[in-house]
Motif scaffolding. Structure first.
Motif, PDB file in Angstrom:
ATOM      1  N   ASN A  26      29.156  -2.050  -5.479  1.00 45.60           N
ATOM      2  CA  ASN A  26      27.487  -1.002  -6.093  1.00 45.60           C
ATOM      3  C   ASN A  26      27.619  -0.253  -7.063  1.00 45.60           C
ATOM      4  O   ASN A  26      26.587   0.436  -7.142  1.00 45.60           O
ATOM      5  N   ASP A  27      28.987  -0.093  -8.394  1.00 43.43           N
ATOM      6  CA  ASP A  27      28.905   1.077  -9.437  1.00 43.43           C
ATOM      7  C   ASP A  27      29.831   0.556  -9.886  1.00 43.43           C
ATOM      8  O   ASP A  27      30.942  -0.452  -9.861  1.00 43.43           O
ATOM      9  N   MET A  28      29.942   1.420 -11.547  1.00 41.59           N
ATOM     10  CA  MET A  28      30.929   0.774 -11.819  1.00 41.59           C
ATOM     11  C   MET A  28      32.671   1.538 -11.715  1.00 41.59           C
ATOM     12  O   MET A  28      33.511   0.108 -11.437  1.00 41.59           O
ATOM     13  N   ALA A  29      32.669   1.779 -10.487  1.00 41.22           N
ATOM     14  CA  ALA A  29      33.414   2.840  -9.829  1.00 41.22           C
ATOM     15  C   ALA A  29      34.113   1.183  -9.075  1.00 41.22           C
ATOM     16  O   ALA A  29      35.244   1.523  -8.713  1.00 41.22           O
ATOM     17  N   THR A  30      33.472   0.562  -8.490  1.00 42.19           N
ATOM     18  CA  THR A  30      33.726  -0.354  -7.235  1.00 42.19           C
ATOM     19  C   THR A  30      34.134  -1.668  -8.654  1.00 42.19           C
ATOM     20  O   THR A  30      34.810  -2.923  -6.997  1.00 42.19           O
ATOM     21  N   VAL A  31      34.639  -1.590  -9.224  1.00 45.08           N
ATOM     22  CA  VAL A  31      34.529  -3.365  -9.779  1.00 45.08           C
ATOM     23  C   VAL A  31      35.924  -3.603 -10.220  1.00 45.08           C
ATOM     24  O   VAL A  31      36.283  -4.960 -10.106  1.00 45.08           O
ATOM     25  N   VAL A  36      26.149  -4.466 -13.149  1.00 42.57           N
ATOM     26  CA  VAL A  36      27.394  -5.078 -12.384  1.00 42.57           C
ATOM     27  C   VAL A  36      26.514  -6.877 -11.441  1.00 42.57           C
ATOM     28  O   VAL A  36      28.429  -7.196 -11.520  1.00 42.57           O
ATOM     29  N   LEU A  37      25.985  -6.599 -11.562  1.00 43.08           N
ATOM     30  CA  LEU A  37      25.295  -7.867 -10.395  1.00 43.08           C
ATOM     31  C   LEU A  37      25.543  -9.248 -11.843  1.00 43.08           C
ATOM     32  O   LEU A  37      26.343  -9.869 -10.037  1.00 43.08           O
ATOM     33  N   LEU A  48      33.281 -12.922 -17.872  1.00 42.16           N
ATOM     34  CA  LEU A  48      32.644 -11.556 -17.526  1.00 42.16           C
ATOM     35  C   LEU A  48      32.204  -9.934 -18.689  1.00 42.16           C
ATOM     36  O   LEU A  48      32.849 -11.167 -19.576  1.00 42.16           O
ATOM     37  N   SER A  49      31.650  -9.225 -18.349  1.00 38.27           N
ATOM     38  CA  SER A  49      31.796  -8.386 -19.087  1.00 38.27           C
ATOM     39  C   SER A  49      33.199  -8.043 -19.119  1.00 38.27           C
ATOM     40  O   SER A  49      34.157  -7.560 -18.576  1.00 38.27           O
ATOM     41  N   ASP A  50      33.707  -6.497 -20.697  1.00 37.27           N
ATOM     42  CA  ASP A  50      34.035  -6.112 -20.569  1.00 37.27           C
ATOM     43  C   ASP A  50      34.652  -4.602 -19.430  1.00 37.27           C
ATOM     44  O   ASP A  50      35.519  -4.590 -18.915  1.00 37.27           O
ATOM     45  N   ALA A  51      33.961  -4.956 -19.381  1.00 36.49           N
ATOM     46  CA  ALA A  51      33.998  -3.803 -17.803  1.00 36.49           C
ATOM     47  C   ALA A  51      34.181  -4.488 -16.441  1.00 36.49           C
ATOM     48  O   ALA A  51      35.117  -3.080 -15.875  1.00 36.49           O
ATOM     49  N   PHE A  52      34.016  -5.663 -16.309  1.00 35.99           N
ATOM     50  CA  PHE A  52      34.184  -5.923 -14.961  1.00 35.99           C
ATOM     51  C   PHE A  52      35.907  -6.435 -14.743  1.00 35.99           C
ATOM     52  O   PHE A  52      36.019  -7.061 -16.067  1.00 35.99           O
ATOM     53  N   ASP A  53      36.528  -6.006 -13.675  1.00 34.81           N
ATOM     54  CA  ASP A  53      37.910  -6.001 -14.169  1.00 34.81           C
ATOM     55  C   ASP A  53      37.712  -8.861 -14.306  1.00 34.81           C
ATOM     56  O   ASP A  53      37.207  -9.078 -12.977  1.00 34.81           O
ATOM     57  N   LYS A  54      38.731  -8.414 -14.921  1.00 39.51           N
ATOM     58  CA  LYS A  54      39.097 -10.158 -14.846  1.00 39.51           C
ATOM     59  C   LYS A  54      39.916 -10.725 -14.173  1.00 39.51           C
ATOM     60  O   LYS A  54      40.163 -11.868 -14.765  1.00 39.51           O
ATOM     61  N   ASN A  55      40.558 -10.438 -13.167  1.00 43.01           N
ATOM     62  CA  ASN A  55      42.017 -10.033 -12.268  1.00 43.01           C
ATOM     63  C   ASN A  55      41.557 -11.160 -10.957  1.00 43.01           C
ATOM     64  O   ASN A  55      40.649 -10.664 -10.255  1.00 43.01           O
ATOM     65  N   PHE A  56      42.299 -12.450 -11.055  1.00 39.24           N
ATOM     66  CA  PHE A  56      41.545 -13.166 -10.395  1.00 39.24           C
ATOM     67  C   PHE A  56      42.557 -13.957  -9.380  1.00 39.24           C
ATOM     68  O   PHE A  56      42.629 -14.822  -8.855  1.00 39.24           O
TER      69      PHE A  56
END
Length: 478
Positions: free
Chosen positions: A165-170, A208-209, A364-372
């Protein structure tokens, strides 16, 4: 003569014992599709949690679907409203829900069930996803599957709600959402007789949506059978506020552009902004949501059925269990009555055949966690998935014996709604808006339920055809 009368009695007993059911729905690409008619199901829905979170009382074995009389009352009003789907947030998997599920089934209303609850240990904690992902938690959510898998009107399960629900939870949370989806889908594959969809309900936080949707929609290693992938994506959106909002000012055009090529159904899992305060919601957004510009989405669920502290209710539940409609109910009913139902049932053939994107950092954008890399199931989970949970409470449809609502209900004008009852559907479709108003005007008696339920003539026709068949068999015996 005796054998003839006995045969007639058996035929009528068979008729009266029939449970009229909606058809199960499955996901085909971007659409929910009726498995019998092959028509698209566009969700015309309402979020249903009488009492709010406080309505979930496992200590006293109470939840929104535990009291058949209450469900009968609410199903009658939701059927008149034109609803075909409800979302139920908090259910107790250790109690029986047959009566309520069968009532909603009988009136042509599907259920989307959240597997989590607000109590500790019964959801993924966004602040500690790893610590809250354990075998006890999985046992609880698998219990919800066991409880609702037997109802044909179980449309799907929400694996989580607004965990991101925010950048801290991505970071970290996306992987655990996919892990829960995987575990639920693997359990369903082992223990249900049909493929019940599993998805996620997201907060409409534009930062983040798009990344959240892209992360949950894609297929890891390009595997179309990737079980961690979401089957559908819900969006809790409150961007359309007031009578002056438009398709553009509410950002609906942006949402359409974002989701137009989705390979899974996307719908509003909550909508209905209540600003400005104290003004009944006009629900003008319904005509856009169900119009030609937004057919890429699969409809939505209005937040919410009953008036709670947050002031989003369509109805007010009084202390004596009677109900008073709010003006919001009238306005929503009026908007539903304007919908083009033929348009809603049409499906774009290309929307059911698109392949998912392969998961990659480029999505994904650079702000989002890219770990799959998705977490492995916790110790003990494999045994649960393969062998099932201990002593599950497994729901099944039962005969709906009572159709008349025993308590009073009042329109927004304060006039009592006369002869409030549910109208049991034949097995020929779901509930639809009926074109009439439920709230009586002035001191005039309200119309009878048979004239206010959507599609009543065709449903009665379905039942009459069975009666005709019965009488034909009687004539043959004669």
């Amino acid at each position: 003569m005796y054998s003839l009368l006995r045969s007639v009695a058996l035929l009528f007993a068979l008729f009266t014992a029939i449970t009229f059911a909606v058809h199960p729905v499955e996901v085909r690409g971007q659409n929910f599709v009726d498995t019998v008619t092959n028509k698209r199901l566009m969700i015309i829905g309402v979020d249903y949690q009488p009492g709010g979170q406080a309505g979930y009382k496992p200590d006293s074995r109470e939840d929104p679907l535990s009291n058949g009389t209450i469900c009968l009352r609410d199903a009658a009003l939701l059927q008149r409203l034109g609803v075909n789907t409800i979302r139920v947030y908090n259910v107790d998997p250790t109690i029986n829900h047959d009566e309520c599920a069968s009532i909603f089934n009988g009136v042509g209303i599907y259920m989307i069930i959240d597997v989590n609850s607000p109590l500790g240990g019964e959801s993924i904690n966004r602040a500690d996803p790893a610590g809250s992902y354990h075998v006890g938690y999985l046992s609880r959510i698998f219990g919800v599957v066991e409880n609702f898998k037997g109802y044909p009107n179980t449309l799907g399960f929400f694996a989580a709600n607004e965990v991101i629900n925010d950048m801290a939870t991505v970071k970290d949370n996306p992987q655990y959402i996919r892990a829960v989806q995987r575990d639920l889908k693997n359990y369903i594959a082992k223990h249900a007789d049909r493929n019940i969809p599993v998805g996620y309900s997201a907060a409409d936080v534009r930062d983040v949506l798009k990344d959240t949707w892209a992360y949950l929609e894609c297929a890891i290693d390009g595997d179309d059978d990737d079980q961690s992938r979401a089957d559908f994506f819900g969006l809790n959106s409150y961007s359309w506020c007031g009578a002056d909002a438009t398709f553009q000012t509410a950002g609906y055009d942006v949402l359409v552009d974002t989701f137009k090529d989705s390979t899974i159904p996307v719908f509003f899992s909550e909508y209905g902004c209540n600003k400005p305060e104290g003004v009944p919601r006009p629900f003008n957004e319904a005509l856009s949501l169900y119009g030609e510009d937004m057919t890429a989405l699969s409809g939505g669920l209005v937040y919410e059925y009953s008036q709670e502290e947050s002031d989003y209710g369509l109805v007010l539940i009084n202390e004596n269990a009677t109900v008073t409609l709010r003006k919001d109910y009238d306005n929503l009913e009026s908007q539903y009555n304007k919908l083009d139902l033929n348009l809603l049932q049409e499906a774009d053939p290309t929307a059911t055949s698109r392949n998912p994107s392969e998961c990659s950092e480029d999505l994904l954008s650079d702000a989002f966690d890219k770990n799959f890399t998705i977490p492995s199931p916790p110790d003990g989970a494999e045994d649960l998935i393969n062998n099932g949970i201990d002593n599950p409470v497994q729901g099944k449809l039962v005969e709906v014996r009572e159709t008349n609502v025993p308590m009073a209900a009042y329109g927004s004008t304060g006039v009592q709604i006369q002869n409030l009852a549910i109208n049991l559907l034949s097995n020929d479709g779901t509930n639809t808006p009926g074109g009439d108003a439920t709230s009586p005007s002035g001191t005039t008696a309200a119309p009878s339920p048979s004239s206010t339920n959507g599609g009543a003539p065709s449903r009665l026709k379905g039942r009459c055809s069975i009666l005709i068949a019965v009488f034909a068999m009687v004539l043959i015996l004669l």
